[in-house]
Design an enzyme around this catalytic site. Structure first.
Site: not given
Length: 302
Positions: A147, A242, A272
């Site tokens: 991320s 996502e 995610h």
């Protein structure tokens, strides 16, 4: 690009997991950073690693070392959390899954969080950790992140290309990387994208806090807009469900244009950073096996 399809059984497991997510976040209370750490800590610590805290003048975090670690090799892991949350301690279990599979020790660091810290303090902390690993004698090092930590991984790799510090990185592996704080990707607001974990408004808030006075197109914050020439081989993994799907696609395209060796793997129906959920999903285990094989091959010079 490789599109990885999932079975009907995996779809069912994903639905059950999403309900667990909804239950967790729907009932969570208390300080947001502690709640996030509790969520991340669900990734189990493997039985074959030793962990200990690192408290140096400019590097803090946790060392995760498998029993069968090979000399000269290391992983620098940069955690996610939108730059506003996340900790090395919470990520020890997930990092142990990578270190154990790769048989390579990993340093997961605590970098300063926003809004207390902004660009460029975070990339500076990542480069300092790189320097620490090189000073310990490691010369085959891969950088891995998820991320926001995936975006930070790509920023750090670009900084090391511009200003080398000892050994050059052998590879970068990123899970659902956040590379565009200017939000140019269509998936950010696409109503067909059903992201069960992060939303557009949340990411906008994180970006405001992290950027401070910096521009959203600054390559230190958004590696999508930087110079990608000279980067080491990259593996990018992302799910179809996502907000950051187009971040991954756009960055892979730019890397190819810069003649960087890049592999993009898109996992059908996955959320995610689904790699965290290896206790529940076959896709998570498959993705981590692929990622660690990529790291090992890079360390071997293949």
């Amino acid at each position: 690009m490789e599109f990885v399809r999932i079975s009907a059984g995996e779809r069912k497991r994903e639905r059950v997991l999403r309900q667990r997510f909804a239950n967790f976040w729907g009932t969570a209370s208390g300080e947001p950073r502690a709640t996030y750490d509790a969520f991340i800590s669900a990734s189990p610590l493997t039985h074959d690693v030793v962990v200990w805290a690192i408290h140096e003048s400019n590097v803090r975090g946790w060392w995760v070392r498998p029993q069968r670690a090979e000399p000269g090799r290391a992983i620098l892991f940069l955690h996610g959390g939108g730059y506003i949350q996340g900790s090395a301690k919470a990520y020890r279990g997930f990092v142990s899954q990578i270190a154990s599979r790769a048989r390579i020790p990993a340093l997961v660091i605590d970098y300063p969080l926003a809004p207390e810290a902004t660009v460029p303090a975070v990339p500076e902390a990542a480069v300092a950790a790189w320097r620490w690993l090189v000073a310990q004698g490691f010369d085959r090092i891969a950088i891995v992140g998820d991320s926001a930590g995936g975006g930070l991984t790509l920023v750090t790799l670009a900084e090391l290309v511009k200003k080398p510090h000892g050994a050059a990185p052998v590879a970068g592996v990123v899970f659902s990387p956040w590379v565009d704080l200017a939000f140019t990707g269509a998936s950010m607001k696409d109503p067909a994208v059903a992201d069960p974990l992060i939303g557009y408004d949340y990411l906008q808030d994180c970006a405001r806090k992290y950027l401070g006075a910096a521009d959203s197109h600054d390559p230190l914050a958004s590696p999508l807009f930087g110079d990608l020439r000279g980067l080491p081989p990259l593996l990018i993994q992302v799910g179809t469900d996502e907000r950051l799907l187009d971040d991954a696609k756009q960055y892979a395209d730019r890397a190819r244009q810069a003649r960087v060796s890049v592999e993009l793997e898109i996992f059908e129906g996955m959320h995610h950073v689904f790699q965290l959920d290896l206790a529940h999903l076959e896709s998570s285990r498959v993705a981590l096996d692929r990622a660690t094989r990529f790291i090992r091959n890079a360390c071997d010079g293949r």
